[in-house]
Design a protein around this motif. Structure first.
Motif, PDB file in Angstrom:
ATOM      1  N   PHE A 195       0.828  -1.212   0.000  1.00 50.09           N
ATOM      2  CA  PHE A 195       0.000   0.000   0.000  1.00 50.09           C
ATOM      3  C   PHE A 195       0.861   1.261   0.000  1.00 50.09           C
ATOM      4  N   THR A 196       0.347   2.292  -0.676  1.00 47.96           N
ATOM      5  CA  THR A 196       1.057   3.566  -0.737  1.00 47.96           C
ATOM      6  C   THR A 196       0.266   4.701  -0.091  1.00 47.96           C
ATOM      7  N   ASP A 197      -1.011   4.841  -0.434  1.00 44.13           N
ATOM      8  CA  ASP A 197      -1.846   5.942   0.070  1.00 44.13           C
ATOM      9  C   ASP A 197      -3.204   5.415   0.508  1.00 44.13           C
ATOM     10  N   TYR A 198      -3.826   6.116   1.474  1.00 41.63           N
ATOM     11  CA  TYR A 198      -5.165   5.717   1.903  1.00 41.63           C
ATOM     12  C   TYR A 198      -5.922   6.899   2.503  1.00 41.63           C
ATOM     13  N   THR A 199      -7.235   6.772   2.528  1.00 37.65           N
ATOM     14  CA  THR A 199      -8.115   7.753   3.163  1.00 37.65           C
ATOM     15  C   THR A 199      -9.141   7.002   3.997  1.00 37.65           C
ATOM     16  N   LEU A 200      -9.315   7.433   5.241  1.00 36.73           N
ATOM     17  CA  LEU A 200     -10.331   6.896   6.138  1.00 36.73           C
ATOM     18  C   LEU A 200     -11.323   8.011   6.433  1.00 36.73           C
ATOM     19  N   THR A 201     -12.605   7.761   6.176  1.00 37.89           N
ATOM     20  CA  THR A 201     -13.651   8.748   6.449  1.00 37.89           C
ATOM     21  C   THR A 201     -14.619   8.156   7.462  1.00 37.89           C
ATOM     22  N   ILE A 202     -14.935   8.940   8.491  1.00 34.30           N
ATOM     23  CA  ILE A 202     -15.885   8.511   9.517  1.00 34.30           C
ATOM     24  C   ILE A 202     -17.024   9.516   9.549  1.00 34.30           C
ATOM     25  N   SER A 203     -18.257   9.025   9.390  1.00 38.82           N
ATOM     26  CA  SER A 203     -19.420   9.911   9.378  1.00 38.82           C
ATOM     27  C   SER A 203     -20.520   9.337  10.256  1.00 38.82           C
ATOM     28  N   GLN A 204     -21.470  10.206  10.626  1.00 36.78           N
ATOM     29  CA  GLN A 204     -22.633   9.761  11.390  1.00 36.78           C
ATOM     30  C   GLN A 204     -23.856  10.510  10.885  1.00 36.78           C
ATOM     31  N   GLY A 205     -24.904   9.744  10.594  1.00 38.82           N
ATOM     32  CA  GLY A 205     -26.138  10.356  10.118  1.00 38.82           C
ATOM     33  C   GLY A 205     -25.948  11.153   8.846  1.00 38.82           C
ATOM     34  N   THR A 263       4.915  -2.883   3.990  1.00 42.20           N
ATOM     35  CA  THR A 263       5.218  -4.307   4.079  1.00 42.20           C
ATOM     36  C   THR A 263       4.221  -4.913   5.066  1.00 42.20           C
ATOM     37  N   ASP A 264       4.044  -6.222   5.020  1.00 37.43           N
ATOM     38  CA  ASP A 264       3.088  -6.881   5.904  1.00 37.43           C
ATOM     39  C   ASP A 264       3.349  -6.526   7.370  1.00 37.43           C
ATOM     40  N   GLY A 265       2.286  -6.133   8.078  1.00 37.66           N
ATOM     41  CA  GLY A 265       2.394  -5.807   9.490  1.00 37.66           C
ATOM     42  C   GLY A 265       2.746  -4.364   9.774  1.00 37.66           C
ATOM     43  N   GLN A 266       3.090  -3.587   8.748  1.00 39.32           N
ATOM     44  CA  GLN A 266       3.479  -2.189   8.973  1.00 39.32           C
ATOM     45  C   GLN A 266       2.241  -1.335   9.233  1.00 39.32           C
ATOM     46  N   THR A 267       2.343  -0.418  10.207  1.00 39.08           N
ATOM     47  CA  THR A 267       1.228   0.445  10.593  1.00 39.08           C
ATOM     48  C   THR A 267       1.576   1.903  10.295  1.00 39.08           C
ATOM     49  N   SER A 268       0.560   2.638   9.863  1.00 35.13           N
ATOM     50  CA  SER A 268       0.697   4.059   9.566  1.00 35.13           C
ATOM     51  C   SER A 268      -0.336   4.830  10.389  1.00 35.13           C
ATOM     52  N   THR A 269       0.063   5.987  10.907  1.00 39.13           N
ATOM     53  CA  THR A 269      -0.855   6.864  11.628  1.00 39.13           C
ATOM     54  C   THR A 269      -1.227   8.017  10.690  1.00 39.13           C
ATOM     55  N   PRO A 270      -2.513   8.156  10.355  1.00 39.19           N
ATOM     56  CA  PRO A 270      -2.901   9.204   9.412  1.00 39.19           C
ATOM     57  C   PRO A 270      -3.008  10.574  10.071  1.00 39.19           C
ATOM     58  N   THR A 271      -3.177  11.578   9.251  1.00 37.50           N
ATOM     59  CA  THR A 271      -3.494  12.933   9.709  1.00 37.50           C
ATOM     60  C   THR A 271      -4.995  13.115   9.529  1.00 37.50           C
ATOM     61  N   CYS A 272      -5.677  13.561  10.586  1.00 39.56           N
ATOM     62  CA  CYS A 272      -7.137  13.676  10.537  1.00 39.56           C
ATOM     63  C   CYS A 272      -7.588  15.116  10.696  1.00 39.56           C
ATOM     64  N   THR A 273      -8.629  15.459   9.955  1.00 40.18           N
ATOM     65  CA  THR A 273      -9.279  16.760  10.116  1.00 40.18           C
ATOM     66  C   THR A 273     -10.745  16.499  10.436  1.00 40.18           C
ATOM     67  N   SER A 274     -11.318  17.355  11.274  1.00 39.06           N
ATOM     68  CA  SER A 274     -12.733  17.208  11.603  1.00 39.06           C
ATOM     69  C   SER A 274     -13.532  18.201  10.781  1.00 39.06           C
ATOM     70  N   ALA A 275     -14.780  17.813  10.490  1.00 41.22           N
ATOM     71  CA  ALA A 275     -15.622  18.649   9.630  1.00 41.22           C
ATOM     72  C   ALA A 275     -16.093  19.872  10.371  1.00 41.22           C
TER      73      ALA A 275
END
Length: 194
Positions: A156-166, A182-194
């Motif tokens: 994996f190279t890039d990703y986006t996680l979106t969390i919404s309610q209602g 690589t397998d098992g590698q973890t990334s911490t994203p940068t998050c913005t709130s709406a």
């Protein structure tokens, strides 16, 4: 001779005043109830140990988080990821015997979603994964479209996680792996709130 006060308890003036008070109280109650959902989601935040983390688990990317300050409506978590499918094998029709594809690395985009309906004490745990990527026999370089394709890993190279309610987006989180994961590698994203 009796004199009745024009503003007495049974007078039209008094009844009108009473109606206004009842209307004002009812209107305030309706506005308070209508504002509960918005107020609850506007305070949404990640818990102390619940900030998002996304991990390469082979052919999928899994993102976890814990959100508090939520209302009671369904929470939707969506992850979209890009990367390179590696270890691509062509599976012979009928026998299913694998042979290396002519294109051992294929660019892929994949996604996944999770609906969370059991909000407890205003909290929800996110655990969402992308689907296994789809690679066509043509993209893999197989002999023809009758062959199957097996992908053994995704970097994996890039990703986006979106969390919404209602239907309201609460958080948009973006991250990347550099170099590719690589397998098992973890990334911490940068998050913005709406």
């Amino acid at each position: 001779f009796c004199h009745r006060d024009a503003g007495g308890a049974g007078s039209p003036l008094e009844r009108m005043r009473l109606k206004r008070v009842i209307l004002a109280v009812a209107s305030g109650a309706i506005l308070a109830v209508a504002g509960v959902s918005a107020a609850q989601t506007s305070g949404a935040h990640f818990t102390k140990n619940g900030f998002p983390a996304c991990t390469d688990v082979g052919t999928q990317l899994t993102c976890t988080a814990e959100v508090a300050g939520l209302g009671n409506e369904t929470v939707l978590a969506v992850v979209n990821a890009s990367g390179t499918a590696t270890g691509v094998f062509c599976l012979a029709p009928g026998s299913g015997n694998p042979s290396p594809g002519q294109n051992p690395a294929v660019d892929v985009d994949t996604s996944g979603s999770q609906e969370i309906t059991n909000i407890k004490n205003g909290r929800a745990r996110v655990n969402v994964s992308t689907a296994d990527p789809t690679v066509t026999p043509e993209d893999a370089g197989c002999q023809n479209n009758n062959w199957g394709v097996l992908v053994s890993d995704v970097e994996f190279t890039d990703y986006t996680l979106t969390i919404s309610q209602g239907g309201v987006t609460l958080f948009t989180c973006t991250g990347s792996f550099s170099p590719a994961s690589t397998d098992g590698q973890t990334s911490t994203p940068t998050c913005t709130s709406a």
